[in-house]
Design an enzyme around this catalytic site. Structure first.
Site, mmCIF file in Angstrom:
data_model
loop_
_atom_site.group_PDB
_atom_site.id
_atom_site.type_symbol
_atom_site.label_atom_id
_atom_site.label_comp_id
_atom_site.label_asym_id
_atom_site.label_seq_id
_atom_site.Cartn_x
_atom_site.Cartn_y
_atom_site.Cartn_z
ATOM 1 C CB CYS A 5 52.509 -39.268 -14.430
ATOM 2 S SG CYS A 5 53.112 -37.817 -13.533
ATOM 3 C CG HIS A 7 55.902 -41.976 -10.424
ATOM 4 N ND1 HIS A 7 55.483 -42.371 -11.673
ATOM 5 C CD2 HIS A 7 55.373 -40.724 -10.232
ATOM 6 C CE1 HIS A 7 54.745 -41.411 -12.219
ATOM 7 N NE2 HIS A 7 54.662 -40.399 -11.351
ATOM 8 C CD GLU A 8 54.544 -39.565 -6.558
ATOM 9 O OE1 GLU A 8 54.749 -38.342 -6.694
ATOM 10 O OE2 GLU A 8 53.702 -40.184 -7.232
ATOM 11 C CG HIS A 52 57.117 -36.248 -9.975
ATOM 12 N ND1 HIS A 52 56.922 -35.621 -11.191
ATOM 13 C CD2 HIS A 52 56.150 -37.196 -9.887
ATOM 14 C CE1 HIS A 52 55.891 -36.158 -11.811
ATOM 15 N NE2 HIS A 52 55.400 -37.115 -11.048
#
Length: 214
Positions: free
Chosen positions: A126, A168-169, A172
């Site tokens: 990351c 993953h994004e 966030h």
């Protein structure tokens, strides 16, 4: 007792960030913005400012370099992320990880759900946790919904490495870091990754470091 300072309007915040020009600073783990659920995008920036912000995210992602970047990673708590992956990897890695090139995409108010029961575990890093990687088991296939930066609906199934980037994004934007989902016994420095764990799968790392794979 001091009066709490009024929160800066997000449009003003973005204008200040863009005024400096060039790639934006990437926020590192420990900043509260990475731990707060992002505010849904509902036109707070306006079309022209949104376009400039998206371009700055693209520039910052490429300069890092990375394959995805979420607005909180530059300190902006809006549900906006970008991704792009030229996938310059060896054939064996491409085949094992399902890593295929992805064009530049803008995700606005994205959400994902599993599309099938299969899970896959690979080392992941990351930009907000520089210098480290860890194994994360994620859905091998997900359905992504949301909009693009022009308000057009997104409804697409992603598999393999693109599915990992989407998860993953989007995480966030929910205040979740990849380390929250990682096998912490797998946590490895970039140096250790280059020296020991560069294989297409994390099987050797699982044996040597003592963690399970799905």
């Amino acid at each position: 007792m001091a009066t709490p300072r009024a929160r800066q309007p997000v449009a003003e915040q973005v204008e200040e960030l863009l005024a400096a020009g060039g790639p934006l600073d990437i926020v590192a783990a420990g900043d509260p913005v990475l731990r707060r659920p992002s505010e849904p995008y509902e036109g707070q920036l306006g079309p022209e400012l949104l376009a400039r912000f998206v371009e700055a995210l693209r520039l910052t992602m490429r300069a890092a370099p990375g394959v995805g970047l979420a607005a909180p990673q530059v300190g902006v708590g809006l549900r906006i992320a970008v991704l792009e992956d030229p996938a310059p990897v060896p054939e064996e890695v491409r085949r094992v990880r399902g890593r295929v090139p992805q064009p530049f995409r803008v995700l606005v108010n994205p959400a994902y759900e599993p599309h099938g029961p299969e899970r896959a575990a690979f080392f992941e890093g990351c930009l907000s946790v520089p210098g480290w990687q860890a194994v994360v088991a994620r859905h091998a296939e997900v359905r992504l919904t949301g909009q693009d930066d022009h308000g057009r609906a997104l409804d697409e199934v992603f598999t393999g490495w693109p599915a990992r980037i989407v998860q993953h994004e989007t995480d966030h934007l929910d205040g979740t870091l990849y380390l929250d989902r990682a096998e912490l016994r797998s946590l490895s420095s970039s140096e250790a990754m280059a020296r020991r764990w560069s294989q297409p799968t994390p099987a050797a790392a699982a044996r040597e470091l003592g963690f399970r794979l799905p």
